[in-house]
Design a protein around this motif. Sequence first.
Motif, mmCIF file in Angstrom:
data_model
loop_
_atom_site.group_PDB
_atom_site.id
_atom_site.type_symbol
_atom_site.label_atom_id
_atom_site.label_comp_id
_atom_site.label_asym_id
_atom_site.label_seq_id
_atom_site.Cartn_x
_atom_site.Cartn_y
_atom_site.Cartn_z
ATOM 1 N N UNK A 1 0.845 -1.188 0.000
ATOM 2 C CA UNK A 1 0.000 0.000 0.000
ATOM 3 C C UNK A 1 0.883 1.241 0.000
ATOM 4 N N UNK A 2 0.227 2.403 -0.119
ATOM 5 C CA UNK A 2 0.946 3.665 -0.270
ATOM 6 C C UNK A 2 0.281 4.740 0.580
ATOM 7 N N UNK A 3 1.092 5.693 1.029
ATOM 8 C CA UNK A 3 0.548 6.856 1.746
ATOM 9 C C UNK A 3 1.502 8.023 1.563
ATOM 10 N N UNK A 4 0.948 9.191 1.292
ATOM 11 C CA UNK A 4 1.745 10.410 1.221
ATOM 12 C C UNK A 4 1.457 11.269 2.440
ATOM 13 N N UNK A 5 2.429 12.085 2.819
ATOM 14 C CA UNK A 5 2.181 13.089 3.857
ATOM 15 C C UNK A 5 2.954 14.356 3.536
ATOM 16 N N UNK A 6 2.417 15.467 3.999
ATOM 17 C CA UNK A 6 3.042 16.783 3.831
ATOM 18 C C UNK A 6 3.429 17.330 5.192
ATOM 19 N N UNK A 7 4.663 17.746 5.319
ATOM 20 C CA UNK A 7 5.140 18.433 6.514
ATOM 21 C C UNK A 7 5.108 19.928 6.213
ATOM 22 N N UNK A 8 4.212 20.644 6.864
ATOM 23 C CA UNK A 8 4.027 22.073 6.583
ATOM 24 C C UNK A 8 4.831 22.884 7.582
ATOM 25 N N UNK B 1 10.716 19.093 -1.816
ATOM 26 C CA UNK B 1 10.901 20.186 -0.863
ATOM 27 C C UNK B 1 10.566 21.509 -1.520
ATOM 28 N N UNK B 2 9.758 22.323 -0.855
ATOM 29 C CA UNK B 2 9.489 23.698 -1.288
ATOM 30 C C UNK B 2 9.768 24.617 -0.107
ATOM 31 N N UNK B 3 9.597 25.907 -0.311
ATOM 32 C CA UNK B 3 9.807 26.848 0.791
ATOM 33 C C UNK B 3 8.800 26.623 1.923
ATOM 34 N N UNK B 4 7.605 26.192 1.585
ATOM 35 C CA UNK B 4 6.539 26.082 2.582
ATOM 36 C C UNK B 4 6.423 24.708 3.216
ATOM 37 N N UNK B 5 6.939 23.656 2.538
ATOM 38 C CA UNK B 5 6.659 22.321 3.050
ATOM 39 C C UNK B 5 7.578 21.284 2.407
ATOM 40 N N UNK C 1 1.012 18.174 10.010
ATOM 41 C CA UNK C 1 1.236 17.098 9.040
ATOM 42 C C UNK C 1 -0.095 16.814 8.361
ATOM 43 N N UNK C 2 -0.086 16.804 7.034
ATOM 44 C CA UNK C 2 -1.303 16.560 6.251
ATOM 45 C C UNK C 2 -1.217 15.186 5.593
ATOM 46 N N UNK C 3 -2.289 14.411 5.726
ATOM 47 C CA UNK C 3 -2.454 13.172 4.960
ATOM 48 C C UNK C 3 -3.857 13.158 4.390
ATOM 49 N N UNK D 1 -3.390 7.345 -5.755
ATOM 50 C CA UNK D 1 -4.561 7.471 -4.889
ATOM 51 C C UNK D 1 -4.330 8.474 -3.761
ATOM 52 N N UNK D 2 -3.112 9.003 -3.664
ATOM 53 C CA UNK D 2 -2.789 9.992 -2.646
ATOM 54 C C UNK D 2 -2.867 11.428 -3.159
ATOM 55 N N UNK D 3 -3.446 11.627 -4.343
ATOM 56 C CA UNK D 3 -3.621 12.987 -4.859
ATOM 57 C C UNK D 3 -4.178 13.950 -3.811
ATOM 58 N N UNK D 4 -5.212 13.590 -3.050
ATOM 59 C CA UNK D 4 -5.781 14.572 -2.112
ATOM 60 C C UNK D 4 -4.789 15.099 -1.085
ATOM 61 N N UNK D 5 -3.719 14.340 -0.793
ATOM 62 C CA UNK D 5 -2.708 14.845 0.134
ATOM 63 C C UNK D 5 -2.042 16.100 -0.420
#
Length: 377
Positions: free
Chosen positions: A34-41, A70-74, A101-103, A133-137
């Motif tokens: 399975x797969x999962x993405x997360x964003x560190x803001x 990696x971007x400036x914001x997250x 953290x966004x998932x 399937x992790x587009x919404x992240x």
Amino acid sequence: MSGALTRRTLLAGASAAGLALTLPSAATAAEPTAYAAFRLVRTRPDTPSVPEITLPAGYTILAGTRYSVASRAEYYTFVTGPRADAVEVTVRWPGVAVETVIHQDTHLAMRPDAADGDRFSFTLPVRQTSADANHPTLQVWSIPENVPGMNWRIEHNDPDRVAGPWTSVPWPAGEVRSVVHQLVAANYICHASGLVATAAAKGHRWVLMGFETNNTLHADNPPHWHISYNSGRDFSAKTHNPHLWLDREGRNFYNGMDVTGLGRLRYYVGDPAPMYDFIGDANGGRGNLTCTMTLRADGGIDIAPPTGPAYAIAAGRDGTLLAEVSVLRDGAPWLRIATVDRVRFGVTAFEVTGLADPGESVSRVLRYDRLTGVITR
């Protein structure tokens, strides 16, 4: 630390790689991958950098630069391994304060390490069947309207979140500003002209969309937007999907319309672009006419339903589509529309001025979670 917020099921559902370590885990090898993405803001945007990420044994960071960004914001990345509802992830990011953290469209609870101020952990559900399937992240957009015959979304673009191809081009400030005016105008036209009601009666829908600048799963460039027609409930149905390219003053100058079975049809200023419903054998199997769109010399778009008056999105009073757009009905001024999207505050304001009838003037404020786009009120 953040509590839970949840959002959409409309979609199921990346450029520096982080260092991933592993720890023992009780995950069962027999579970499917399975797969999962997360964003560190980050609390404050700054020079892009990469955190250290520690994962349990059996879990890894998905390979490829589009999956670790990696971007400036997250910073965002993708984890893969056995399907599990609760995988413990530890992050250490020296000198960088993390807001949340966004998932998917959820803020995950963060647990700080009392012994190390640069370290925290969180619980990540790893259960999506594919990376896509992790587009919404990654998506930060709102859905002001989703009713029979109409699905409308507004993408919220922030220059500090740019990723993929957007990191190597100038920030499209004019296009980002103009596209929201035009989306609001198109929504008014689709309802007033009867296009929404006609589509709904067939089980079809119109789809209004802008463009994204932070999602490496969807390299959504150059700047463009869509007035699309699904001959069914969603994009799995036969579809006419115009890609309306914008210049720096918000003018539409090219329509690359993808049509099921025909590929991309190309239209320029003055070229009528008919759209059909794929019901019956008329018009070469494309069915009945739904509307005809024609790019205007002023950068706007004429939108003509099969019956009734034609409408148009036209340039504003300064001759561009940057500060505002005009909306014409049967060639006469009908509305003036101006919008402001304060992406760092989660506020989009619409100002609609009735030119034919002042009673049609209205102001609206849309408030949304600035990190997910979820409408809050």
